[in-house]
Write a protein that holds these residues in place. Structure first.
Motif, PDB file in Angstrom:
ATOM      1  N   GLN A  73       0.820  -1.209   0.000  1.00 54.11           N
ATOM      2  CA  GLN A  73       0.000   0.000   0.000  1.00 54.11           C
ATOM      3  C   GLN A  73       0.858   1.264   0.000  1.00 54.11           C
ATOM      4  OE1 GLN A  73      -2.372  -0.578   3.544  1.00 54.11           O
ATOM      5  NE2 GLN A  73      -4.129  -1.280   2.347  1.00 54.11           N
ATOM      6  N   LEU A  76       1.305   3.836  -2.818  1.00 53.18           N
ATOM      7  CA  LEU A  76       0.194   4.746  -3.085  1.00 53.18           C
ATOM      8  C   LEU A  76       0.478   6.136  -2.531  1.00 53.18           C
ATOM      9  CD1 LEU A  76      -2.798   2.372  -2.260  1.00 53.18           C
ATOM     10  CD2 LEU A  76      -1.923   2.983  -4.520  1.00 53.18           C
ATOM     11  N   THR A  77       1.272   6.193  -1.461  1.00 48.94           N
ATOM     12  CA  THR A  77       1.603   7.490  -0.877  1.00 48.94           C
ATOM     13  C   THR A  77       2.448   8.325  -1.834  1.00 48.94           C
ATOM     14  OG1 THR A  77       3.644   6.767   0.214  1.00 48.94           O
ATOM     15  CG2 THR A  77       1.588   6.500   1.440  1.00 48.94           C
ATOM     16  N   ASN A  81       3.239  12.239  -4.959  1.00 53.83           N
ATOM     17  CA  ASN A  81       4.613  12.700  -4.823  1.00 53.83           C
ATOM     18  C   ASN A  81       5.376  12.591  -6.141  1.00 53.83           C
ATOM     19  OD1 ASN A  81       7.533  12.537  -4.243  1.00 53.83           O
ATOM     20  ND2 ASN A  81       6.881  12.796  -2.137  1.00 53.83           N
ATOM     21  N   PHE A 114       1.794  16.258   1.191  1.00 59.29           N
ATOM     22  CA  PHE A 114       0.855  15.231   0.732  1.00 59.29           C
ATOM     23  C   PHE A 114       1.316  13.841   1.142  1.00 59.29           C
ATOM     24  CE2 PHE A 114       0.545  18.762  -2.294  1.00 59.29           C
ATOM     25  CZ  PHE A 114      -0.803  19.071  -2.159  1.00 59.29           C
ATOM     26  N   THR A 115       2.610  13.595   1.028  1.00 60.19           N
ATOM     27  CA  THR A 115       3.161  12.293   1.370  1.00 60.19           C
ATOM     28  C   THR A 115       2.995  11.998   2.857  1.00 60.19           C
ATOM     29  OG1 THR A 115       4.774  12.586  -0.391  1.00 60.19           O
ATOM     30  CG2 THR A 115       5.202  10.829   1.164  1.00 60.19           C
ATOM     31  N   ILE A 117       0.641  13.058   4.970  1.00 63.26           N
ATOM     32  CA  ILE A 117      -0.763  12.761   5.281  1.00 63.26           C
ATOM     33  C   ILE A 117      -1.145  11.358   4.833  1.00 63.26           C
ATOM     34  CG2 ILE A 117      -3.153  13.397   4.723  1.00 63.26           C
ATOM     35  CD1 ILE A 117      -2.064  16.358   4.606  1.00 63.26           C
ATOM     36  N   VAL A 118      -0.805  11.005   3.615  1.00 62.06           N
ATOM     37  CA  VAL A 118      -1.195   9.694   3.095  1.00 62.06           C
ATOM     38  C   VAL A 118      -0.414   8.571   3.762  1.00 62.06           C
ATOM     39  CG1 VAL A 118      -1.366   8.286   1.003  1.00 62.06           C
ATOM     40  CG2 VAL A 118      -1.933  10.711   0.905  1.00 62.06           C
ATOM     41  N   SER A 119       0.886   8.774   4.005  1.00 64.00           N
ATOM     42  CA  SER A 119       1.671   7.712   4.651  1.00 64.00           C
ATOM     43  C   SER A 119       1.190   7.460   6.069  1.00 64.00           C
ATOM     44  CB  SER A 119       3.169   8.032   4.629  1.00 64.00           C
ATOM     45  OG  SER A 119       3.470   9.137   5.439  1.00 64.00           O
ATOM     46  N   LYS A 121      -1.875   7.694   7.097  1.00 65.58           N
ATOM     47  CA  LYS A 121      -3.105   6.923   6.982  1.00 65.58           C
ATOM     48  C   LYS A 121      -2.825   5.442   6.691  1.00 65.58           C
ATOM     49  CE  LYS A 121      -6.265  10.601   5.647  1.00 65.58           C
ATOM     50  NZ  LYS A 121      -7.080  10.590   6.850  1.00 65.58           N
ATOM     51  N   ILE A 122      -1.802   5.168   5.922  1.00 63.98           N
ATOM     52  CA  ILE A 122      -1.490   3.789   5.559  1.00 63.98           C
ATOM     53  C   ILE A 122      -0.684   3.077   6.652  1.00 63.98           C
ATOM     54  CG2 ILE A 122      -0.107   2.364   3.993  1.00 63.98           C
ATOM     55  CD1 ILE A 122      -1.078   4.154   1.720  1.00 63.98           C
TER      56      ILE A 122
END
Length: 129
Positions: A73, A76-77, A81, A114-115, A117-119, A121-122
């Motif tokens: 997953q 996806l982060t 990027n 952005f990276t 925040i998404v990382s 979450k994962i």
């Protein structure tokens, strides 16, 4: 001082600096020693450094156990990027004629928020809390 080390964002920035250095050294190796095109060098260095980033962020930033599911997953982060950094590198080098040695480094800074925040979450799942 000890309290500041508990902040995931600070740890993320430290990992980001180390990972960016790793990426940049690979990038320079690919363009100067292997003679690859700057965009090819950028993508290869990016993909290789992403693996190191996964483990550093798992263990250090979010203090969680890396799993195979999270490993698959995690890329996806980097969709945002790599899109932002690659298009920025292209813009800086091909449109603005900036130095190809420095431009990808500057371009990578744009996508950092952005990276994070998404990382988070994962990598930081409900089971880790």
């Amino acid at each position: 001082m000890l309290e500041i080390w508990k902040q995931p964002l600070l740890r993320f920035i430290i990992v980001g600096v180390l990972n960016t250095l790793h990426y940049y050294l690979l990038y320079l190796f690919f363009i100067h020693l292997l003679g690859l095109n700057y965009l090819v060098a950028h993508i290869l260095a990016f993909l290789i450094s992403m693996i190191g980033s996964f483990f550093m962020n798992s263990y250090f930033t979010y203090q969680t156990k890396p799993t195979l599911k999270k490993f698959f997953q995690f890329p996806l982060t980097y969709v945002v990027n790599i899109s932002v950094s690659t298009s920025s590198a292209y813009f800086f080098v091909s449109i603005l004629n900036w130095d190809k040695d420095i431009s990808p480094l500057l371009a990578s800074l744009v996508a950092i928020p952005f990276t994070f925040i998404v990382s988070k979450k994962i990598l930081k799942t409900q089971n880790d809390i």
